[in-house]
Design a protein around this motif. Structure first.
Motif, PDB file in Angstrom:
ATOM      1  N   THR A 292     104.456  94.143  99.196  1.00  0.00           N
ATOM      2  CA  THR A 292     104.856  94.808  97.955  1.00  0.00           C
ATOM      3  C   THR A 292     106.033  95.750  98.217  1.00  0.00           C
ATOM      4  OG1 THR A 292     102.546  94.677  97.316  1.00  0.00           O
ATOM      5  CG2 THR A 292     103.951  96.042  95.938  1.00  0.00           C
TER       6      THR A 292
ATOM      7  N   VAL B  22      98.507  96.075  91.480  1.00  0.00           N
ATOM      8  CA  VAL B  22      98.731  95.028  92.477  1.00  0.00           C
ATOM      9  C   VAL B  22      97.792  95.142  93.667  1.00  0.00           C
ATOM     10  CG1 VAL B  22     100.537  96.391  93.638  1.00  0.00           C
ATOM     11  CG2 VAL B  22     100.466  93.935  94.016  1.00  0.00           C
ATOM     12  N   GLY B  23      97.453  94.013  94.244  1.00  0.00           N
ATOM     13  CA  GLY B  23      96.830  94.001  95.555  1.00  0.00           C
ATOM     14  C   GLY B  23      95.363  93.643  95.578  1.00  0.00           C
ATOM     15  N   GLU B  24      94.664  93.846  94.486  1.00  0.00           N
ATOM     16  CA  GLU B  24      93.237  93.550  94.437  1.00  0.00           C
ATOM     17  C   GLU B  24      92.859  93.467  92.967  1.00  0.00           C
ATOM     18  OE1 GLU B  24      91.048  97.028  95.726  1.00  0.00           O
ATOM     19  OE2 GLU B  24      92.832  98.224  95.563  1.00  0.00           O
ATOM     20  N   PRO B  25      91.698  92.897  92.702  1.00  0.00           N
ATOM     21  CA  PRO B  25      91.281  92.838  91.304  1.00  0.00           C
ATOM     22  C   PRO B  25      91.105  94.247  90.747  1.00  0.00           C
ATOM     23  CG  PRO B  25      89.899  91.421  92.685  1.00  0.00           C
ATOM     24  CD  PRO B  25      90.737  92.255  93.606  1.00  0.00           C
TER      25      PRO B  25
ATOM     26  N   ASP C  27      99.108  93.417  85.400  1.00  0.00           N
ATOM     27  CA  ASP C  27      98.205  93.207  86.539  1.00  0.00           C
ATOM     28  C   ASP C  27      98.758  91.999  87.280  1.00  0.00           C
ATOM     29  OD1 ASP C  27      96.182  92.570  88.298  1.00  0.00           O
ATOM     30  OD2 ASP C  27      94.637  92.298  86.761  1.00  0.00           O
ATOM     31  N   THR C  28      99.510  92.275  88.351  1.00  0.00           N
ATOM     32  CA  THR C  28     100.280  91.224  89.017  1.00  0.00           C
ATOM     33  C   THR C  28      99.501  90.610  90.169  1.00  0.00           C
ATOM     34  OG1 THR C  28     101.266  92.844  90.525  1.00  0.00           O
ATOM     35  CG2 THR C  28     102.454  92.402  88.482  1.00  0.00           C
ATOM     36  N   PHE C  29      99.193  89.341  90.054  1.00  0.00           N
ATOM     37  CA  PHE C  29      98.555  88.638  91.168  1.00  0.00           C
ATOM     38  C   PHE C  29      99.625  87.961  92.012  1.00  0.00           C
ATOM     39  CE2 PHE C  29      97.568  84.728  93.230  1.00  0.00           C
ATOM     40  CZ  PHE C  29      96.571  85.130  94.096  1.00  0.00           C
ATOM     41  N   TRP C  30      99.594  88.223  93.304  1.00  0.00           N
ATOM     42  CA  TRP C  30     100.470  87.507  94.246  1.00  0.00           C
ATOM     43  C   TRP C  30     100.025  87.823  95.644  1.00  0.00           C
ATOM     44  CZ3 TRP C  30     104.813  90.225  96.802  1.00  0.00           C
ATOM     45  CH2 TRP C  30     104.878  91.580  96.494  1.00  0.00           C
ATOM     46  N   GLN C  31     100.783  87.374  96.644  1.00  0.00           N
ATOM     47  CA  GLN C  31     100.355  87.487  98.047  1.00  0.00           C
ATOM     48  C   GLN C  31     101.566  87.634  98.959  1.00  0.00           C
ATOM     49  OE1 GLN C  31      98.707  83.411  97.973  1.00  0.00           O
ATOM     50  NE2 GLN C  31      96.724  84.371  98.332  1.00  0.00           N
ATOM     51  N   THR C  32     101.307  88.031 100.203  1.00  0.00           N
ATOM     52  CA  THR C  32     102.370  88.070 101.205  1.00  0.00           C
ATOM     53  C   THR C  32     103.112  86.730 101.220  1.00  0.00           C
ATOM     54  OG1 THR C  32     100.977  89.532 102.525  1.00  0.00           O
ATOM     55  CG2 THR C  32     102.831  88.492 103.664  1.00  0.00           C
TER      56      THR C  32
ATOM     57  N   ASP D  13      92.201  82.143  97.167  1.00  0.00           N
ATOM     58  CA  ASP D  13      91.429  82.940  96.214  1.00  0.00           C
ATOM     59  C   ASP D  13      90.664  82.026  95.273  1.00  0.00           C
ATOM     60  OD1 ASP D  13      91.977  85.920  96.344  1.00  0.00           O
ATOM     61  OD2 ASP D  13      94.010  85.120  96.459  1.00  0.00           O
TER      62      ASP D  13
ATOM     63  N   ILE E 234      91.104  86.456  88.836  1.00  0.00           N
ATOM     64  CA  ILE E 234      90.910  86.216  90.261  1.00  0.00           C
ATOM     65  C   ILE E 234      89.533  86.748  90.631  1.00  0.00           C
ATOM     66  CG2 ILE E 234      91.840  86.676  92.584  1.00  0.00           C
ATOM     67  CD1 ILE E 234      93.789  85.150  90.659  1.00  0.00           C
TER      68      ILE E 234
ATOM     69  N   ARG F  91      88.627  86.410  97.473  1.00  0.00           N
ATOM     70  CA  ARG F  91      88.986  85.461  98.521  1.00  0.00           C
ATOM     71  C   ARG F  91      87.850  84.465  98.754  1.00  0.00           C
ATOM     72  NH1 ARG F  91      94.311  85.522 100.348  1.00  0.00           N
ATOM     73  NH2 ARG F  91      93.437  84.223 101.986  1.00  0.00           N
TER      74      ARG F  91
ATOM     75  N   ASN G  42      89.563  92.287 101.514  1.00  0.00           N
ATOM     76  CA  ASN G  42      90.586  93.075 100.857  1.00  0.00           C
ATOM     77  C   ASN G  42      90.042  94.495 100.712  1.00  0.00           C
ATOM     78  OD1 ASN G  42      92.475  94.195  99.102  1.00  0.00           O
ATOM     79  ND2 ASN G  42      92.908  92.210  98.183  1.00  0.00           N
TER      80      ASN G  42
ATOM     81  N   ARG H  50      94.855  93.631 103.445  1.00  0.00           N
ATOM     82  CA  ARG H  50      94.228  92.395 103.888  1.00  0.00           C
ATOM     83  C   ARG H  50      93.765  92.501 105.319  1.00  0.00           C
ATOM     84  NH1 ARG H  50      97.702  87.164 102.310  1.00  0.00           N
ATOM     85  NH2 ARG H  50      96.780  86.044 104.041  1.00  0.00           N
TER      86      ARG H  50
HETATM   87  O1  PRX Z   1      92.953  88.258  97.046  1.00  0.00           O
HETATM   88  C1  PRX Z   1      94.205  88.421  96.424  1.00  0.00           C
HETATM   89  C2  PRX Z   1      94.529  89.899  96.333  1.00  0.00           C
HETATM   90  O2  PRX Z   1      95.297  90.201  97.488  1.00  0.00           O
HETATM   91  C3  PRX Z   1      95.507  89.017  98.262  1.00  0.00           C
HETATM   92  C4  PRX Z   1      96.871  89.039  98.874  1.00  0.00           C
HETATM   93  O3  PRX Z   1      96.987  90.122  99.744  1.00  0.00           O
HETATM   94  P1  PRX Z   1      98.381  90.467 100.396  1.00  0.00           P
HETATM   95  O4  PRX Z   1      98.972  89.238 100.978  1.00  0.00           O
HETATM   96  O5  PRX Z   1      98.162  91.604 101.296  1.00  0.00           O
HETATM   97  O6  PRX Z   1      99.299  90.880  99.200  1.00  0.00           O
HETATM   98  C5  PRX Z   1      98.919  91.971  98.397  1.00  0.00           C
HETATM   99  C6  PRX Z   1     100.052  92.363  97.499  1.00  0.00           C
HETATM  100  C7  PRX Z   1     100.651  91.285  96.711  1.00  0.00           C
HETATM  101  C8  PRX Z   1      95.311  87.887  97.292  1.00  0.00           C
HETATM  102  O7  PRX Z   1      95.006  86.686  97.958  1.00  0.00           O
HETATM  103  N1  PRX Z   1      95.302  90.249  95.135  1.00  0.00           N
HETATM  104  C9  PRX Z   1      96.603  90.582  95.068  1.00  0.00           C
HETATM  105  N2  PRX Z   1      96.939  90.925  93.813  1.00  0.00           N
HETATM  106  C10 PRX Z   1      95.831  90.784  93.060  1.00  0.00           C
HETATM  107  C11 PRX Z   1      94.795  90.343  93.895  1.00  0.00           C
HETATM  108  N3  PRX Z   1      93.563  90.092  93.424  1.00  0.00           N
HETATM  109  C12 PRX Z   1      93.354  90.270  92.110  1.00  0.00           C
HETATM  110  N4  PRX Z   1      94.291  90.700  91.259  1.00  0.00           N
HETATM  111  C13 PRX Z   1      95.539  90.968  91.666  1.00  0.00           C
HETATM  112  N5  PRX Z   1      96.440  91.414  90.811  1.00  0.00           N
END
Ligand code: PRX
Length: 664
Positions: free
Chosen positions: A320, A399-402, A424-429, A515, A528, A531, A537, A542
């Motif tokens: 992030t 960001v980062g978790e539910p 509420d942004t869902f994404w990952q590394t 996820d 979401i 995992r 998380n 992570r």
């Molecule tokens: O499980 C999901 C959760 O964080 C994981 C990714 O972690 P990381 O690679 O460290 O990146 C975090 C920052 C983008 C995902 O597989 N996660 C991330 N955003 C959300 C989320 N779970 C629910 N809602 C979200 N908005």
């Protein structure tokens, strides 16, 4: 606010918050029709859609003629024959425009000093640092490890690497010497950029001495230079010939530096993250795709305007902090806040006071931070957001978790005053930028749901064979088509890249996020559920269960065997629970407490304090099936404190269940 009840309340969630007419009218993506039109464009002409966006949002030194190459899937390439420089796209491109004299960064230190840096000044600083790197022999393709506090200098270091075509690998300042050493070796880094100390919560914490310790562990002979930012006046150890202070390195260096153009696929950075084995993965990102998506999602997800003051509270040690501190805001020409400290110092009102002080308009943080600030605000009215003037805010992000609906509602009401949409942004590394998120001027919001994929992101929920599951049924989240900012490979481990993310059972081209998710029956909104692999998380960080297990069993004088699982936690989302078999038998009372402390300190030393198990339980054995497999499902139930209703008939030694019930 615990996770199970959070999930239950999401299941029955029927509150919907529509964006106001004024918000829709003023937005870049204005209303759902505009969103749907972009999705249709991507569906009808996938490559044409991405090519258009890449031409409109990235400055190319040499234009690309190829868009997507799928011939070596899943090793996709994007815009491959195009050439660009990421730092040029963040800095130089603003020169001669109204952004030149605009404040790029408002930096607030831990102690509260504020400095403002314009785009023009930042370009000069980055150029000078880039020249200092070059003077130390660092060049295009080299890897530079950055282990820095959350300061402007950290961003300068990232940008300077990008400017000369060096690939950076930022390691969060909370990781241990051992973790640092492993990452240096895996990346084959030639230099480390660090600071003597970092300031957090009024305390001066060492960084350089941890670097020294890490390098001393062996195998780091590739490191020829350690650049040391003098964050505080306190002296630190300097190794002659290898170490050089920022002051010395920058002395006499010019403040101009021609950016080195690189191919679009050139690795911009490697960022290590946890997976389901003991060894962290070096996620490799490409220059062109990452620059495109970090810039474009600033515009789309945050609906960025010229006068916004953007604040992403993430550290540059996480993805992030790469997309939404180090690159995106600069590429989008935003004014951003960078904050060195912690949200609770000097008091838990710090975030709200800073929003007021800097007239922040877009605020992007993690659910864990919100939950902990709710707790503080409820127990101490002096740090309640009501005490600060938050009227500058127009968009909030998570960001980062539910985010549980209770925390969402509190954030919406108390911080956003019911007028700011929450994205509420869902994404990952691995995804390099937002994947599934509401758009502030289009998407009706449902608390606890990340709603719909961004245009061009072909997200779906499938079963084990890769078939779509109907709305309302849970399954695995996949992205069916590649996208420009996706992970390119795992550094040094292409086979692991392929097997971790592109399961053959699904055809080998679907990106498996790791996820679980479910789409709502009515709107098709994504939620979401967490995992599905052995990744935890904790506070949005992570952690791999295997990594922690390996750390525990490495304490060979004490530990015979260990298993780590997650359990729901009100504050941190998940908490780490370790089940440990000691060589000396099962301890109790003070001895157990003492050993638990020793083990926590050990894990902090092996990985970092963020990996310390919250719960430690001892048993003379671990629950195993007759074939010797650890029964993790049972451990998860034990960790949650549930009564065991599962079939334990295959358990070799049922008596240990009661031993493992005691937490230290
Ligand atoms: O499980 C999901 C959760 O964080 C994981 C990714 O972690 P990381 O690679 O460290 O990146 C975090 C920052 C983008 C995902 O597989 N996660 C991330 N955003 C959300 C989320 N779970 C629910 N809602 C979200 N908005």
């Amino acid at each position: 606010m615990s996770t199970p009840s959070a999930i239950e309340s999401v299941l029955v969630e029927n509150r919907v918050f529509e964006p106001s007419e004024a918000t829709v009218k003023a937005a870049r993506i204005s209303g759902m029709d505009a969103y749907n039109a972009l999705c249709a464009e991507a569906a009808n002409d996938f490559e044409g859609f991405w090519a258009r966006l890449a031409r409109e949002n990235v400055v190319w030194n040499k234009p690309f003629t190829k868009v997507l190459d799928e011939s070596n899937a899943p090793f996709y390439t994007w815009f491959e024959d195009g050439e660009l420089n990421a730092s040029y796209n963040c800095l130089d491109k603003h020169m001669g425009t109204p952004n030149e004299g605009k404040v790029a960064v408002i930096f607030e230190s831990d102690g509260g000093e504020v400095t403002k840096t314009t785009y023009k000044e930042l370009l000069a600083k980055v150029s000078q640092f880039a020249n200092a790197l070059t003077a130390r022999g660092i060049q295009k393709g080299d890897r530079v490890l950055i282990y820095m506090p959350m300061t402007l200098e950290g961003v300068i270091a990232m940008q300077a690497c990008a400017r000369i075509g060096a690939t950076h690998s930022v390691v969060f300042g909370g990781f241990s010497a051992k973790a640092l050493q492993e990452r240096i070796i895996d990346a084959g880094a030639v230099a480390v950029v660090t600071a003597n100390f970092q300031m957090r919560g009024g305390k001066e914490l060492p960084l350089k001495s941890i670097v020294d310790e890490g390098l001393g562990l062996g195998g780091c002979e590739s490191i020829k230079t350690v650049l040391v930012f003098e964050r505080t006046p306190t002296q630190c150890n300097m190794v002659a010939g290898r170490d050089i202070t920022f002051t010395e390195a920058l002395a006499g260096q010019s403040t101009t530096c021609a950016p080195v153009m690189v191919g679009a696929e050139h690795p911009l950075f490697i960022l290590f993250t946890s997976g389901s084995t003991g060894k962290p993965k070096g996620v490799q990102h490409a220059t062109g795709g990452f620059v495109l998506w970090s810039k474009l999602t600033m515009d789309w997800t945050f609906d960025l305007r010229a006068d916004d003051v953007f604040w992403c509270t993430a550290d540059i040690g996480w993805i992030t902090g790469h997309a939404y501190v180090g690159y995106g805001p600069l590429a989008a020409g935003a004014t951003q806040i960078i904050f060195e400290g912690v949200p609770t110092y000097p008091n838990a009102g710090r975030f709200w006071q800073m929003i007021e002080r800097h007239k922040c308009s877009i605020f992007y943080t993690a659910p864990t931070a919100i939950r902990s600030l709710i707790k503080s605000a409820e127990s101490d009215p002096k740090v309640h957001p009501d005490r600060s003037d938050l009227s500058s805010l127009r968009i909030l992000g998570s960001v980062g978790e539910p985010i549980n609906p209770e925390a969402w509602m509190w954030y919406y009401k108390n911080v956003g005053k019911e007028k700011c949409p929450i994205v509420d942004t869902f994404w990952q590394t691995e995804t390099g930028g937002h994947m599934i998120t509401p758009l502030p001027g289009a998407t009706p919001l449902v608390p606890g749901s990340c709603t719909l994929p961004l245009p061009g992101i072909m997200a779906a929920i499938v079963d084990e064979a890769g078939h779509d599951v109907p709305n309302g049924s849970g399954g695995m989240l996949v992205i069916k088509r590649p996208w420009p900012s996706m992970i390119r490979t795992i550094w040094n481990d292409p086979a692991r890249f392929k097997s971790s993310y592109f399961p053959a059972e699904m055809g080998g081209t679907y990106y498996l996020a790791g996820d679980g998710a479910v789409r709502s029956a009515d709107r098709g909104y994504f939620r979401i559920t967490g995992r599905i692999d052995d990744v935890l998380n904790v506070s949005g960080h992570r952690m791999g269960t295997m990594e922690i297990e390996s750390a525990l069993v490495a304490k060979t004088d004490l530990v015979a065997e260990a298993a780590v699982v997650g359990r729901p936690d009100d504050l941190t989302g998940e908490a780490i629970c370790a089940f440990v078999v000691l060589k000396r038998g099962v301890p109790s009372g003070d001895e157990a407490k003492q050993i638990a402390k020793e083990l926590r300190d050990w894990v902090a030393k092996e990985i970092g304090p963020i990996a310390k198990p919250k719960d430690i339980r001892f048993g003379e054995n671990l629950p195993k099936t007759r074939s010797g497999k650890i029964m993790r499902r049972l451990l998860r139930s034990l960790a949650k404190g549930e009564t065991i209703t599962q079939d334990t008939s295959t358990l070799e030694n049922p008596a240990i269940l009661s031993q493992l019930g005691q937490t230290y």
